[in-house]
Scaffold this motif. Structure first.
Motif, PDB file in Angstrom:
ATOM      1  N   GLU A 210      -6.002   7.836  -7.656  1.00 26.34           N
ATOM      2  CA  GLU A 210      -5.610   6.448  -7.383  1.00 26.34           C
ATOM      3  C   GLU A 210      -4.120   6.188  -7.620  1.00 26.34           C
ATOM      4  O   GLU A 210      -3.716   5.075  -7.968  1.00 26.34           O
ATOM      5  CB  GLU A 210      -6.472   5.474  -8.196  1.00 26.34           C
ATOM      6  CG  GLU A 210      -7.961   5.583  -7.871  1.00 26.34           C
ATOM      7  CD  GLU A 210      -8.807   4.551  -8.606  1.00 26.34           C
ATOM      8  OE1 GLU A 210      -8.280   3.912  -9.543  1.00 26.34           O
ATOM      9  OE2 GLU A 210      -9.971   4.373  -8.227  1.00 26.34           O
TER      10      GLU A 210
ATOM     11  N   SER B 261      -8.474   8.693   2.952  1.00 23.14           N
ATOM     12  CA  SER B 261      -8.501   7.522   2.077  1.00 23.14           C
ATOM     13  C   SER B 261      -9.929   7.215   1.661  1.00 23.14           C
ATOM     14  O   SER B 261     -10.878   7.502   2.397  1.00 23.14           O
ATOM     15  CB  SER B 261      -7.907   6.299   2.789  1.00 23.14           C
ATOM     16  OG  SER B 261      -7.959   5.153   1.958  1.00 23.14           O
TER      17      SER B 261
ATOM     18  N   PHE C  14       4.696   0.577   4.776  1.00 24.76           N
ATOM     19  CA  PHE C  14       4.064   1.010   3.536  1.00 24.76           C
ATOM     20  C   PHE C  14       5.085   1.696   2.625  1.00 24.76           C
ATOM     21  O   PHE C  14       6.145   2.125   3.066  1.00 24.76           O
ATOM     22  CB  PHE C  14       2.928   1.990   3.827  1.00 24.76           C
ATOM     23  CG  PHE C  14       1.712   1.362   4.458  1.00 24.76           C
ATOM     24  CD1 PHE C  14       1.808   0.290   5.318  1.00 24.76           C
ATOM     25  CD2 PHE C  14       0.454   1.872   4.202  1.00 24.76           C
ATOM     26  CE1 PHE C  14       0.697  -0.286   5.907  1.00 24.76           C
ATOM     27  CE2 PHE C  14      -0.679   1.312   4.785  1.00 24.76           C
ATOM     28  CZ  PHE C  14      -0.540   0.227   5.641  1.00 24.76           C
ATOM     29  N   GLU C  15       4.743   1.815   1.359  1.00 21.30           N
ATOM     30  CA  GLU C  15       5.562   2.596   0.427  1.00 21.30           C
ATOM     31  C   GLU C  15       5.198   4.064   0.592  1.00 21.30           C
ATOM     32  O   GLU C  15       4.024   4.424   0.603  1.00 21.30           O
ATOM     33  CB  GLU C  15       5.299   2.139  -1.002  1.00 21.30           C
ATOM     34  CG  GLU C  15       6.187   2.818  -2.035  1.00 21.30           C
ATOM     35  CD  GLU C  15       5.928   2.310  -3.444  1.00 21.30           C
ATOM     36  OE1 GLU C  15       6.472   2.912  -4.392  1.00 21.30           O
ATOM     37  OE2 GLU C  15       5.169   1.326  -3.595  1.00 21.30           O
TER      38      GLU C  15
ATOM     39  N   LYS D 228     -10.456   3.987   0.671  1.00 17.00           N
ATOM     40  CA  LYS D 228     -10.348   2.528   0.636  1.00 17.00           C
ATOM     41  C   LYS D 228     -10.889   1.838   1.884  1.00 17.00           C
ATOM     42  O   LYS D 228     -10.734   0.634   2.036  1.00 17.00           O
ATOM     43  CB  LYS D 228      -8.883   2.120   0.441  1.00 17.00           C
ATOM     44  CG  LYS D 228      -8.241   2.637  -0.835  1.00 17.00           C
ATOM     45  CD  LYS D 228      -8.906   2.032  -2.073  1.00 17.00           C
ATOM     46  CE  LYS D 228      -8.168   2.458  -3.343  1.00 17.00           C
ATOM     47  NZ  LYS D 228      -8.805   1.927  -4.551  1.00 17.00           N
TER      48      LYS D 228
ATOM     49  N   MET E 100       0.850  -1.194   0.000  1.00 18.39           N
ATOM     50  CA  MET E 100       0.000   0.000   0.000  1.00 18.39           C
ATOM     51  C   MET E 100       0.886   1.244   0.000  1.00 18.39           C
ATOM     52  O   MET E 100       1.924   1.267   0.652  1.00 18.39           O
ATOM     53  CB  MET E 100      -0.926  -0.009   1.222  1.00 18.39           C
ATOM     54  CG  MET E 100      -2.012   1.059   1.190  1.00 18.39           C
ATOM     55  SD  MET E 100      -3.234   0.891   2.512  1.00 18.39           S
ATOM     56  CE  MET E 100      -4.144  -0.529   1.917  1.00 18.39           C
ATOM     57  N   LYS E 101       0.471   2.277  -0.735  1.00 19.78           N
ATOM     58  CA  LYS E 101       1.292   3.470  -0.898  1.00 19.78           C
ATOM     59  C   LYS E 101       0.655   4.663  -0.173  1.00 19.78           C
ATOM     60  O   LYS E 101      -0.546   4.897  -0.273  1.00 19.78           O
ATOM     61  CB  LYS E 101       1.461   3.783  -2.384  1.00 19.78           C
ATOM     62  CG  LYS E 101       2.420   4.936  -2.675  1.00 19.78           C
ATOM     63  CD  LYS E 101       2.578   5.179  -4.168  1.00 19.78           C
ATOM     64  CE  LYS E 101       3.319   4.050  -4.848  1.00 19.78           C
ATOM     65  NZ  LYS E 101       3.624   4.396  -6.267  1.00 19.78           N
ATOM     66  N   VAL E 102       1.497   5.426   0.544  1.00 17.72           N
ATOM     67  CA  VAL E 102       1.057   6.601   1.304  1.00 17.72           C
ATOM     68  C   VAL E 102       1.648   7.858   0.675  1.00 17.72           C
ATOM     69  O   VAL E 102       2.869   7.963   0.524  1.00 17.72           O
ATOM     70  CB  VAL E 102       1.502   6.522   2.778  1.00 17.72           C
ATOM     71  CG1 VAL E 102       0.928   7.686   3.570  1.00 17.72           C
ATOM     72  CG2 VAL E 102       1.099   5.196   3.398  1.00 17.72           C
TER      73      VAL E 102
ATOM     74  N   VAL F 246      -2.063   6.797  -5.024  1.00 17.65           N
ATOM     75  CA  VAL F 246      -1.767   6.278  -3.690  1.00 17.65           C
ATOM     76  C   VAL F 246      -3.091   5.858  -3.050  1.00 17.65           C
ATOM     77  O   VAL F 246      -4.166   6.302  -3.467  1.00 17.65           O
ATOM     78  CB  VAL F 246      -1.060   7.324  -2.799  1.00 17.65           C
ATOM     79  CG1 VAL F 246       0.288   7.723  -3.379  1.00 17.65           C
ATOM     80  CG2 VAL F 246      -1.937   8.549  -2.594  1.00 17.65           C
ATOM     81  N   GLU F 247      -2.999   4.990  -2.034  1.00 16.20           N
ATOM     82  CA  GLU F 247      -4.214   4.543  -1.349  1.00 16.20           C
ATOM     83  C   GLU F 247      -4.654   5.507  -0.258  1.00 16.20           C
ATOM     84  O   GLU F 247      -5.828   5.571   0.090  1.00 16.20           O
ATOM     85  CB  GLU F 247      -4.001   3.148  -0.740  1.00 16.20           C
ATOM     86  CG  GLU F 247      -4.107   2.013  -1.744  1.00 16.20           C
ATOM     87  CD  GLU F 247      -2.888   1.930  -2.654  1.00 16.20           C
ATOM     88  OE1 GLU F 247      -3.031   1.451  -3.800  1.00 16.20           O
ATOM     89  OE2 GLU F 247      -1.787   2.349  -2.240  1.00 16.20           O
TER      90      GLU F 247
ATOM     91  N   LEU G 274      -9.815   2.166   5.024  1.00 19.36           N
ATOM     92  CA  LEU G 274      -8.644   1.762   5.793  1.00 19.36           C
ATOM     93  C   LEU G 274      -8.997   1.559   7.268  1.00 19.36           C
ATOM     94  O   LEU G 274      -9.688   2.374   7.873  1.00 19.36           O
ATOM     95  CB  LEU G 274      -7.566   2.844   5.668  1.00 19.36           C
ATOM     96  CG  LEU G 274      -6.254   2.607   6.392  1.00 19.36           C
ATOM     97  CD1 LEU G 274      -5.410   1.608   5.623  1.00 19.36           C
ATOM     98  CD2 LEU G 274      -5.487   3.923   6.531  1.00 19.36           C
TER      99      LEU G 274
END
Length: 284
Positions: A42, A181, A24-25, A183, A1-3, A44-45, A185
């Protein structure tokens, strides 16, 4: 998952990201709006963006972009202590008193007013997009007699020498960050925090006197504690404002929905911006 976060590397925002999302990335962005846009597009998440500082108050660009442009759900909050240091290029560490300009973010400069006034009196300072950007600029120009105000991570990242530590005016300086987010989370599981807050956006009808009092009463008689209420311009004309209200509880099935229904019955517009865990992070 990317931040996504406000860059460049080694901002206070990245400090918060490293503490809460170590696995996370991490993707830095040039501005706060670009960080939010990355979630919408989209790339990053989730995004972590500063929302409030103890000394300087609300980060208006975050709140305005969140409410007027992207309207991303708030899924978490991170609070970290802020420690500001004066740093220079290693070539200039012995004669740091002779700097002729100081660079930093405008909030950081304001947080260090006493130090600048007493120790570097008369030395001009210039605002840049972030404390890390100031550190990078100092490192890129060793030929200039300049300094940056930034955090310890920035000094490590850009190879600068800290010549004066903890130059902020007040010890109890903290910054809050929103985690945004789309998503769903589970920030409670990620952060380990079960302390919740709920944030509402409320607009008032224009033709009723005493409406703000009635708004506050809707929470008061339900014994819902407010940690913050703040007005912001609606950008539709002079005197047109909306209110951001932080509630010290998780969205339930009775109290908060009942208060929201009461406000709507008064003619108010009510938008739920998020109900989320709030994490206080201690730095080593």
């Amino acid at each position: 998952m990317k931040v996504g976060f406000l860059g460049p590397k080694a901002t206070f925002t990245e400090l918060a990201v490293k503490k809460v999302f170590p696995g996370f990335e991490h993707e830095p962005y040039r501005t706060i709006p670009e960080s939010m846009d990355a979630v919408v597009n989209e790339k990053v998440e989730l995004a972590v963006v500063p929302i409030e500082n103890t000394l300087e108050g609300t980060v208006n660009i975050t709140l305005d972009y969140l409410t007027h442009v992207v309207q991303l759900p708030i899924v978490g909050e991170i609070t970290i202590p802020i420690k500001q240091h004066l740093m220079v290029h290693p070539d200039n560490s012995e004669n740091w008193h002779d700097v002729n300009k100081v660079y930093s973010h405008s909030h950081a400069i304001a947080q260090c007013h006493k130090f600048l006034h007493t120790k570097l009196h008369g030395i001009p300072y210039e605002s840049v997009s972030s404390t890390a950007a100031a550190a990078k600029m100092v490192m890129d120009h060793p030929e200039l007699r300049v300094a940056a105000i930034a955090n310890e991570l920035a000094a490590e990242e850009y190879g600068l020498s800290i010549v004066q530590r903890d130059i902020h005016d007040f010890d109890h300086n903290h910054t809050r960050f929103f985690v945004l987010s789309e998503k769903g989370l589970d920030f409670e599981e990620l952060s380990g925090s079960s302390h919740y807050k709920t944030t509402l956006m409320v607009t008032l009808p224009t033709d009723k006197a005493g409406t703000l009092h009635m708004v506050l009463s809707a929470f008061a008689w339900r014994k819902i504690n407010l940690s913050k209420i703040e007005s912001r311009p609606m950008k539709t004309g002079i005197g047109n404002y909306f209110f951001i209200i932080d509630l010290e509880m998780k969205l339930d099935e009775v109290l908060i929905p009942g208060a929201m229904a009461e406000l709507e019955a008064l003619g108010c517009g009510v938008t739920l911006l998020g109900s989320y865990p709030s994490k206080m992070v201690e730095l080593n």
